[in-house]
Design a protein around this motif. Structure first.
Motif, PDB file in Angstrom:
ATOM      1  N   UNK A  65       0.820  -1.215   0.000  1.00  0.00           N
ATOM      2  CA  UNK A  65       0.000   0.000   0.000  1.00  0.00           C
ATOM      3  C   UNK A  65       0.851   1.261   0.000  1.00  0.00           C
ATOM      4  N   UNK A  66       2.148   1.121   0.281  1.00  0.00           N
ATOM      5  CA  UNK A  66       3.012   2.283   0.478  1.00  0.00           C
ATOM      6  C   UNK A  66       4.448   1.937   0.121  1.00  0.00           C
ATOM      7  N   UNK A  67       5.129   2.913  -0.482  1.00  0.00           N
ATOM      8  CA  UNK A  67       6.553   2.776  -0.767  1.00  0.00           C
ATOM      9  C   UNK A  67       7.180   4.152  -0.595  1.00  0.00           C
ATOM     10  N   UNK A  68       8.275   4.214   0.143  1.00  0.00           N
ATOM     11  CA  UNK A  68       9.045   5.461   0.166  1.00  0.00           C
ATOM     12  C   UNK A  68      10.525   5.157   0.342  1.00  0.00           C
ATOM     13  N   UNK A  69      11.316   6.039  -0.214  1.00  0.00           N
ATOM     14  CA  UNK A  69      12.771   5.928  -0.159  1.00  0.00           C
ATOM     15  C   UNK A  69      13.288   7.188   0.511  1.00  0.00           C
ATOM     16  N   UNK A  70      14.227   7.021   1.450  1.00  0.00           N
ATOM     17  CA  UNK A  70      14.754   8.184   2.153  1.00  0.00           C
ATOM     18  C   UNK A  70      16.231   8.028   2.471  1.00  0.00           C
ATOM     19  N   UNK A  71      16.865   9.177   2.775  1.00  0.00           N
ATOM     20  CA  UNK A  71      18.269   9.222   3.180  1.00  0.00           C
ATOM     21  C   UNK A  71      18.330   9.736   4.613  1.00  0.00           C
ATOM     22  N   UNK A  72      19.142   9.034   5.419  1.00  0.00           N
ATOM     23  CA  UNK A  72      19.260   9.348   6.829  1.00  0.00           C
ATOM     24  C   UNK A  72      20.736   9.541   7.171  1.00  0.00           C
ATOM     25  N   UNK A  73      21.042  10.610   7.892  1.00  0.00           N
ATOM     26  CA  UNK A  73      22.405  10.878   8.349  1.00  0.00           C
ATOM     27  C   UNK A  73      22.563  10.253   9.730  1.00  0.00           C
ATOM     28  N   UNK A  74      23.525   9.324   9.850  1.00  0.00           N
ATOM     29  CA  UNK A  74      23.654   8.508  11.055  1.00  0.00           C
ATOM     30  C   UNK A  74      25.088   8.589  11.576  1.00  0.00           C
ATOM     31  N   UNK A  75      25.267   8.697  12.900  1.00  0.00           N
ATOM     32  CA  UNK A  75      26.624   8.731  13.452  1.00  0.00           C
ATOM     33  C   UNK A  75      27.284   7.362  13.414  1.00  0.00           C
ATOM     34  N   UNK A  76      28.609   7.383  13.377  1.00  0.00           N
ATOM     35  CA  UNK A  76      29.363   6.128  13.496  1.00  0.00           C
ATOM     36  C   UNK A  76      29.456   5.745  14.971  1.00  0.00           C
ATOM     37  N   UNK A  77      29.591   4.464  15.209  1.00  0.00           N
ATOM     38  CA  UNK A  77      29.712   3.957  16.578  1.00  0.00           C
ATOM     39  C   UNK A  77      30.963   4.565  17.221  1.00  0.00           C
ATOM     40  N   UNK A  78      30.830   4.970  18.480  1.00  0.00           N
ATOM     41  CA  UNK A  78      31.956   5.516  19.222  1.00  0.00           C
ATOM     42  C   UNK A  78      32.160   7.012  19.049  1.00  0.00           C
ATOM     43  N   UNK A  79      31.341   7.661  18.239  1.00  0.00           N
ATOM     44  CA  UNK A  79      31.522   9.099  17.999  1.00  0.00           C
ATOM     45  C   UNK A  79      30.539   9.953  18.791  1.00  0.00           C
ATOM     46  N   UNK A  80      29.564   9.328  19.405  1.00  0.00           N
ATOM     47  CA  UNK A  80      28.598  10.025  20.252  1.00  0.00           C
ATOM     48  C   UNK A  80      28.467   9.211  21.538  1.00  0.00           C
ATOM     49  N   UNK A  81      28.048   9.840  22.633  1.00  0.00           N
ATOM     50  CA  UNK A  81      27.890   9.071  23.879  1.00  0.00           C
ATOM     51  C   UNK A  81      26.895   7.929  23.691  1.00  0.00           C
ATOM     52  N   UNK A  82      27.247   6.763  24.227  1.00  0.00           N
ATOM     53  CA  UNK A  82      26.350   5.605  24.159  1.00  0.00           C
ATOM     54  C   UNK A  82      25.102   5.886  24.985  1.00  0.00           C
ATOM     55  N   UNK A  83      23.962   5.531  24.448  1.00  0.00           N
ATOM     56  CA  UNK A  83      22.704   5.649  25.167  1.00  0.00           C
ATOM     57  C   UNK A  83      22.306   4.260  25.647  1.00  0.00           C
ATOM     58  N   UNK A  84      21.738   4.169  26.840  1.00  0.00           N
ATOM     59  CA  UNK A  84      21.287   2.842  27.279  1.00  0.00           C
ATOM     60  C   UNK A  84      20.167   2.351  26.373  1.00  0.00           C
ATOM     61  N   UNK A  85      20.095   1.042  26.179  1.00  0.00           N
ATOM     62  CA  UNK A  85      19.044   0.466  25.344  1.00  0.00           C
ATOM     63  C   UNK A  85      17.679   0.857  25.884  1.00  0.00           C
ATOM     64  N   UNK A  86      17.557   0.896  27.196  1.00  0.00           N
ATOM     65  CA  UNK A  86      16.338   1.393  27.848  1.00  0.00           C
ATOM     66  C   UNK A  86      16.699   1.660  29.299  1.00  0.00           C
ATOM     67  N   UNK A  87      16.065   2.632  29.909  1.00  0.00           N
ATOM     68  CA  UNK A  87      16.369   2.881  31.325  1.00  0.00           C
ATOM     69  C   UNK A  87      15.928   1.695  32.170  1.00  0.00           C
ATOM     70  N   UNK A  88      16.723   1.340  33.116  1.00  0.00           N
ATOM     71  CA  UNK A  88      16.390   0.225  33.993  1.00  0.00           C
ATOM     72  C   UNK A  88      15.498   0.733  35.124  1.00  0.00           C
ATOM     73  N   UNK A  89      14.404   0.060  35.383  1.00  0.00           N
ATOM     74  CA  UNK A  89      13.547   0.475  36.501  1.00  0.00           C
ATOM     75  C   UNK A  89      14.191   0.114  37.839  1.00  0.00           C
ATOM     76  N   UNK A  90      13.815   0.859  38.859  1.00  0.00           N
ATOM     77  CA  UNK A  90      14.295   0.546  40.201  1.00  0.00           C
ATOM     78  C   UNK A  90      13.362  -0.492  40.789  1.00  0.00           C
ATOM     79  N   UNK A  91      13.895  -1.689  40.937  1.00  0.00           N
ATOM     80  CA  UNK A  91      13.091  -2.793  41.473  1.00  0.00           C
ATOM     81  C   UNK A  91      13.342  -2.935  42.964  1.00  0.00           C
ATOM     82  N   UNK A  92      12.290  -3.181  43.691  1.00  0.00           N
ATOM     83  CA  UNK A  92      12.439  -3.347  45.143  1.00  0.00           C
ATOM     84  C   UNK A  92      12.321  -4.790  45.514  1.00  0.00           C
TER      85      UNK A  92
END
Length: 168
Positions: A141-168
């Motif tokens: 039903x849909x087709x699109x083509x796009x260009x994305x500017x992406x940083x190389x690994x190690x050139x920006x601070x690593x972000x956690x995959x997801x914040x860890x909840x505080x479990x009690x």
């Protein structure tokens, strides 16, 4: 808890020919379509008036507005494609290849077409992808083509995959 998955990819993670099947799909309701039309000021009765659609259109029912279908397909691709993007540079093409109707479900997948390192900044590169959307019957039903500017690994601070909840 299960294993955390990174949000987005670095330039180094893309390989030409890779296919990302985005999950989950999205069933588009009448409410979704009408709200999107009102937010974007698209008041065409093809999308919002069931009587008009039945009496005056070839499909005899409301058609989901194309920009909603595109927006959903693009959004579905973000975790796999542009979640770490510096910028979305260009949408080269956009085609609505078949209509979607209220109650249809959109699924999407993206193929990596090309990747090129930046000539001016060595910490990034441009990735070209095509995304295709399909309804629940497998009809494109849909087709699109796009260009994305992406940083190389190690050139920006690593972000956690997801914040860890505080479990009690």
């Amino acid at each position: 808890m299960g294993e955390a998955r990174e949000f987005g990819r670095y330039f180094d993670d893309f390989e030409v020919g890779d296919v990302y099947k985005h999950w989950p799909g999205k069933t588009i309701t009448e409410y979704d379509d009408h709200l999107f039309c009102m937010i974007t000021m698209n008041h065409h009765p093809l999308h919002t008036n069931a009587h008009y659609a039945e009496e005056a259109t070839q499909f005899k029912r409301n058609v989901v507005v194309g920009n909603l279908v595109y927006s959903l397909g693009l959004g579905m691709s973000v975790p796999d494609v542009s979640g770490k993007a510096i910028a979305n540079l260009e949408v080269e093409s956009l085609k609505h290849t078949a209509p979607m109707f209220h109650g249809d479900t959109l699924y999407a997948q993206t193929t990596v077409l090309d990747k090129k390192e930046s000539r001016s900044k060595p910490d990034r590169g441009v990735v070209t992808v095509e995304t295709r959307g399909y309804n629940q019957d497998g009809v494109e039903v849909l087709y699109f083509r796009r260009k994305v500017l992406v940083p190389k690994r190690g050139t920006v601070p690593e972000q956690p995959a997801r914040p860890e909840p505080k479990l009690e």
